[in-house]
Design a protein around this motif. Structure first.
Motif, short mmCIF file in Angstrom:
data_model
loop_
_atom_site.label_atom_id
_atom_site.label_comp_id
_atom_site.label_asym_id
_atom_site.label_seq_id
_atom_site.Cartn_x
_atom_site.Cartn_y
_atom_site.Cartn_z
N SER A 86 -6.13 0.87 0.60
CA SER A 86 -5.40 -0.36 0.27
C SER A 86 -4.41 -0.12 -0.86
O SER A 86 -3.28 -0.63 -0.84
CB SER A 86 -6.38 -1.46 -0.13
N SER A 89 -1.40 1.90 0.55
CA SER A 89 -0.56 1.05 1.38
C SER A 89 0.27 0.10 0.53
O SER A 89 1.48 -0.08 0.76
CB SER A 89 -1.43 0.25 2.36
N PHE A 90 -0.35 -0.50 -0.48
CA PHE A 90 0.33 -1.42 -1.38
C PHE A 90 1.47 -0.72 -2.11
O PHE A 90 2.61 -1.20 -2.13
CB PHE A 90 -0.70 -1.96 -2.37
N THR A 111 1.80 -7.60 1.51
CA THR A 111 0.45 -7.97 1.94
C THR A 111 -0.54 -6.91 1.50
O THR A 111 -0.35 -5.71 1.75
CB THR A 111 0.40 -8.11 3.47
N THR A 112 -1.59 -7.33 0.81
CA THR A 112 -2.58 -6.36 0.34
C THR A 112 -3.93 -7.04 0.14
O THR A 112 -4.06 -8.26 0.24
CB THR A 112 -2.11 -5.72 -0.98
N LYS A 113 -4.93 -6.21 -0.15
CA LYS A 113 -6.27 -6.69 -0.48
C LYS A 113 -6.49 -6.43 -1.97
O LYS A 113 -6.86 -5.32 -2.37
CB LYS A 113 -7.32 -5.96 0.37
N ARG A 116 -9.64 -4.53 -3.46
CA ARG A 116 -9.71 -3.09 -3.23
C ARG A 116 -8.68 -2.36 -4.10
O ARG A 116 -8.97 -1.27 -4.62
CB ARG A 116 -9.50 -2.78 -1.76
N TRP A 218 -6.72 -12.95 -8.56
CA TRP A 218 -7.59 -12.97 -7.38
C TRP A 218 -8.94 -12.34 -7.70
O TRP A 218 -9.60 -11.78 -6.83
CB TRP A 218 -6.91 -12.26 -6.21
N ASP A 224 -12.48 -8.17 1.07
CA ASP A 224 -11.46 -8.01 2.11
C ASP A 224 -10.50 -9.18 2.20
O ASP A 224 -9.77 -9.32 3.19
CB ASP A 224 -12.12 -7.76 3.47
N GLU A 226 -7.21 -10.96 1.94
CA GLU A 226 -5.86 -10.41 2.05
C GLU A 226 -4.85 -11.50 1.73
O GLU A 226 -5.00 -12.66 2.14
CB GLU A 226 -5.64 -9.87 3.46
N ASP A 228 -0.39 -12.25 0.58
CA ASP A 228 0.96 -11.78 0.30
C ASP A 228 1.22 -11.99 -1.19
O ASP A 228 1.33 -13.13 -1.65
CB ASP A 228 1.99 -12.57 1.11
#
Length: 272
Positions: A86, A89-90, A111-113, A116, A218, A224, A226, A228
């Protein structure tokens, strides 16, 4: 005299995160997959800020910044298997935006978690420094949060982020920032590399106003969850913030505060 930077811990020892005794593995920060890793030249932040240009006298490190300080479970199973995908990817989504030729809006969304990403960030920061299993009021809650995916981010921790469109890599823990107007110190850790910067604060006074996007908003979400998240391209701090002092702030550094330069780029710059 150059400040000695130790990155290669013993082959067998105590994991920086969980404290288990055993074979230690190398942790790369940022993790592999975020950026192209080259031979880098490591300097303590104090040396870097005291000169107009860095000199080729730092410690060389093949394949980027890495510390042999984590057990296989923390490094490979949790970081590599659970959290780093994650994070990578971020980071790469932001990097692709910054490298693109398209006209970028003042705010973009990625978009990410976040749970994580935050665990990945804290895990890599804890890996910095040889023989640093020194659990206390700051690091013990991080250990529990890192290992238990049901736990929220500890209440005393805030994590900020911003675009970082520069090539140098800065990583520091155990620093103290003092805003001279507030006169209340705050312990900070920070990590900066293309394309993003992170600032972690501990027990931050309500008087501080960093004006940055906050990942820790957050803190209570599921592992998990998710979302934006906004990335503000019109609010980028100075390249050398927060490590460089300003007319209104000072920073005190510990041993684990480094700047890493791409060796090829640095050598070319110094010869020009």
């Amino acid at each position: 005299m150059p400040i000695r930077i130790g990155t290669r811990g013993p082959k067998y020892g105590r994991c920086n995160i969980c404290g288990e005794e055993g074979k230690l593995t190398e942790d790369h920060t940022p993790p592999k997959g975020c950026i192209k890793i080259n031979l880098v030249d490591l300097h303590h932040i104090i040396e870097h800020l005291n000169v107009e240009q860095p000199k080729l006298k730092g410690r060389p490190s093949q394949n980027g910044v890495k510390y042999r300080t984590l057990c296989s479970k923390c490094n490979n199973n949790l970081l590599g298997g659970e959290y780093d995908p994650s994070f990578i990817s971020f980071v790469n989504m932001i990097g692709n935006y910054l490298k693109s030729n398209i006209h970028l809006p003042p705010v973009m969304h990625v978009t990410t978690k976040p749970q994580r990403v935050m665990r990945s960030l804290l895990g890599h920061m804890c890996a910095q420094g040889v023989n640093r299993y020194d659990k206390g009021s700051i690091t013990e809650p991080i250990k529990e949060y890192f290992q238990d995916q049901s736990k929220p981010l500890p209440d005393n921790i805030k994590i900020y982020y911003w675009p970082f469109p520069y090539s140098n890599h800065v990583m520091a823990r155990d620093c103290v920032l003092m805003d001279l107007r507030i006169r209340e110190p705050v312990v900070i850790w920070f990590l900066k590399f293309f394309p993003i910067g992170f600032l972690i604060t501990f027990s931050e006074s309500e008087k501080y106003r960093f004006g940055l996007a906050e990942l820790s908003k957050w803190r209570d979400k599921d592992i998990d969850f998710e979302v934006d998240i906004p990335v503000y391209l019109n609010n980028i701090p100075h390249q050398f913030w927060p490590e460089a002092p300003t007319p209104t702030s000072v920073v005190i550094y510990g041993q684990e505060a480094i700047v890493a330069f791409d060796w090829k780029k640095l050598k070319k710059k110094l010869k020009s």
